[in-house]
Design an enzyme around this catalytic site. Structure first.
Site, PDB file in Angstrom:
ATOM      1  N   GLU A 120      68.577  60.172  -5.100  1.00  0.00           N
ATOM      2  CA  GLU A 120      67.374  59.874  -5.884  1.00  0.00           C
ATOM      3  C   GLU A 120      67.868  59.324  -7.219  1.00  0.00           C
ATOM      4  O   GLU A 120      68.701  59.952  -7.873  1.00  0.00           O
ATOM      5  CB  GLU A 120      66.549  61.152  -6.109  1.00  0.00           C
ATOM      6  N   ARG A 172      76.002  73.004   0.283  1.00  0.00           N
ATOM      7  CA  ARG A 172      76.176  72.291  -0.982  1.00  0.00           C
ATOM      8  C   ARG A 172      77.505  72.672  -1.579  1.00  0.00           C
ATOM      9  O   ARG A 172      77.963  73.796  -1.399  1.00  0.00           O
ATOM     10  CB  ARG A 172      75.110  72.761  -1.979  1.00  0.00           C
ATOM     11  N   LYS A 223      71.277  68.306 -11.251  1.00  0.00           N
ATOM     12  CA  LYS A 223      71.006  67.171 -12.138  1.00  0.00           C
ATOM     13  C   LYS A 223      70.187  67.615 -13.341  1.00  0.00           C
ATOM     14  O   LYS A 223      70.396  67.128 -14.439  1.00  0.00           O
ATOM     15  CB  LYS A 223      70.234  66.098 -11.373  1.00  0.00           C
TER      16      LYS A 223
END
Ligand code: ATP
Ligand code: MG
Length: 558
Positions: free
Chosen positions: A36, A260, A270
């Site tokens: 993204e 992850r 982020k």
């Protein structure tokens, strides 16, 4: 042999891909990396890219780069450009470059199809009401009063949502699934919301935007992705991913989740990285303490060291914390093979060799890289006044200190034995200079009479040295798990106040004109890289890693 070159890889994802090819579920392999564009890529994304691109390559398939740009409130062109640059820098070449926003029209048609099948409806609940109606993990949700609108009314309202007739947040399009589902993602999830913000690619063409859940699987399907590999937090979304594809009766990729990457002494969300930048805790996205690819690059990380790290950590199904020392190990391992050795003194102490002629200069031969004979040798100037490291001298040495002390002799690297004969102090009693003698018989590092010294120290010739600034970094956080906060605290409470120390010192003259990004090993001190802040006459170095390898030592048998 580095882990990257290990030939046969096997893990649960590769096993699944192999099975899907064997069973005929898919006849080819296509993956995608779907960032993204709402921030810069970090080391966690490197893990995802390593999985997406390497698996495609191993199976003779392809991998797309797709921007998941469905939320204009958070996304910017700046991030798109930076991500493209970082993917390339890491060494990956995508096959197709796509944007979820390329599919807005097609996604709209898909939504209409679901409305016509009675599987989607326009809902007038406000965002707060939506949350309340959704229920919790322990209580079922409640059905929206708008759930049973007719197909005609839904088609009309959805078209008018698109046309911009309604205010932001006033209506949504929802999938009609099951408000009592144990999986909250299946409780009539939102497919479209009204957002009146210009999009970095589609401008003001749209005022309704698909959610991640409605965009992702359909984008995968449009591109013919076979294996949609993502991190574990999407596991609970998989039933919804599959529901949309089934109801739309379109090509169905297989979603597989992996753990992850969590790295000790850092944060990888982020949101938190943005906070560090916006609130000035670091100098920017490329601050060398940041786990972003830009930060790592500026710190001196190479693409191959990062890929090697990704190969070493492998692919696991369960979340875990990887020791940041393992990342440092991958870089050290590479730089040990490739970085030229030089001498630099970071906390200089002046040494005068009393019996060395005033105007004499010798050029001593030094080995550029003991790990790489082809790197050859160079000549290092030597003269009467030198700098050595303050740490390498003690006026009153404790028993185990073998370096320089009054009356004691040490070897200068590539040079002579020197003996300290006097200590010069300023009015405050600080040591400002050492008076030493050198033994002309010991050039090359050995005494003809066979006498031994216990230490070899590095040095630079004062008349020839160039001044340098060195930035010495430590972990950004004081705790291995800064995400795991105690009550009343945030991750910011665990910032390491000593994560950066700046010193000014001297280096041997061969470093002058070093280009930005050039790596060196400063003997006995660590690996350093030339920082972009360097100016002619003012070289700035970042310490990439120290020489001590805590990870290799702890894993000698592993
Ligand atoms: P946020 O931090 O806002 O949650 P994100 O890290 O999920 O965002 P995306 O741009 O959505 O960022 O991620 C792109 C891809 O990278 C996704 O497939 C995601 O699963 C993967 N990814 C992101 N962070 C990690 C991580 N720490 N470890 C492994 N994969 C990751
Ligand atoms: Mg995400």
């Amino acid at each position: 042999m580095s882990a990257e070159t290990t030939a046969v890889k096997s893990d649960f994802i590769r096993t699944a891909v192999r099975e899907d090819l064997a069973s005929g579920r898919f006849t080819y392999v296509r993956t995608r990396f779907p960032p993204e564009p709402n921030g810069y890529l970090h080391i966690g994304h490197a893990k995802a890219m390593h999985i997406d691109f390497e698996i495609a390559r191993e199976f003779g398939g392809t991998c797309n780069l797709r921007f998941d740009d469905t939320n204009p409130l958070k996304e910017e062109q700046e991030y798109v450009d930076a991500i493209i640059e970082d993917v390339r820098w890491l060494g990956y070449q995508w096959d197709g470059l796509f944007f979820a926003s390329d599919y807005f029209e097609q996604l709209y048609e898909f939504a209409v199809k679901l409305i016509k099948k009675g599987k989607a409806y326009v809902c007038d609940l406000s965002p707060d009401e939506l949350r309340e109606y959704r229920g919790t993990l322990t209580t079922p949700g409640r059905e929206s009063p708008w759930r049973n609108r007719s197909v005609e009314e839904n088609l009309d309202l959805f078209a008018r949502m698109r046309a911009g007739e309604f205010p932001e947040g006033s209506r949504t399009l929802r999938a009609k699934i099951d408000m009592a589902s144990g999986n909250i993602n299946l409780r009539d999830p939102v497919m479209y919301r009204i957002i009146r913000a210009p999009h970095h690619r589609t401008g003001t063409k749209w005022c309704i935007y698909p959610t991640y859940d409605f965009a992702h699987g359909q984008s995968d399907s449009i591109e013919g992705i076979t294996h949609s590999l993502c991190s574990l937090e999407y596991e609970d979304h998989r039933p919804l991913y599959e529901w949309f594809l089934r109801e739309l009766e379109i090509f169905a990729p297989r979603q597989i989740e992996f753990a992850r990457l969590n790295l000790s002494y850092t944060v990888l969300s982020k949101r938190k990285l943005i906070q560090l930048v916006r609130e000035g805790y670091v100098s920017g996205w490329d601050d060398p303490r940041m786990p972003t690819l830009r930060g790592l690059r500026r710190r001196g990380y190479t693409p191959s060291a990062i890929r090697d790290f990704c190969a070493r950590i492998g692919v696991a199904k369960a979340d875990s914390m990887v020791d940041i020392a393992m990342l440092e190990h991958s870089l050290r391992d590479e730089l040990n093979r490739t970085a030229p050795r030089v001498m630099a003194v970071l906390r200089p102490l002046r040494v005068v060799l009393e019996n060395y002629p005033e105007d004499k200069v010798e050029h001593l031969e030094a080995i550029n890289n003991p790990e790489d004979p082809s790197a050859g040798t160079r000549l290092v100037p030597f003269s009467r006044v030198l700098y050595i490291e303050q740490d390498d001298f003690m006026e009153n040495p404790p028993p185990k200190f073998y370096r320089l002390a009054p009356g004691r002799e040490v070897r200068l690297r590539y040079g002579y034995f020197i003996r300290c004969v006097d200590v010069v102090k300023d009015a405050q009693g600080n040591i400002v200079e050492l008076r030493c003698t050198y033994d002309p018989q010991t050039r090359g590092g050995n005494a003809p009479d066979g006498r031994k010294v216990k230490a070899t120290i590095h040095w630079v010739s004062a008349a020839h040295a160039i001044p340098i600034e060195a930035r010495l970094y430590d972990h950004l956080f004081t705790r291995p798990d800064p995400d795991n906060t105690e009550e009343g605290q945030t991750f910011l409470d665990y910032l390491n106040p000593r994560s950066l120390e700046v010193v000014t010192g001297f280096a041997e003259p061969c470093l002058a004109d070093s280009p930005v990004g050039k790596h060196y090993q400063f003997e006995r001190l660590g690996y350093f890289v030339v920082d972009p802040d360097s100016r002619p006459g003012h070289l700035v170095f970042n310490r990439s890693v120290t020489l001590k390898d805590a990870w290799a030592r702890a894993n000698q048998n592993g």
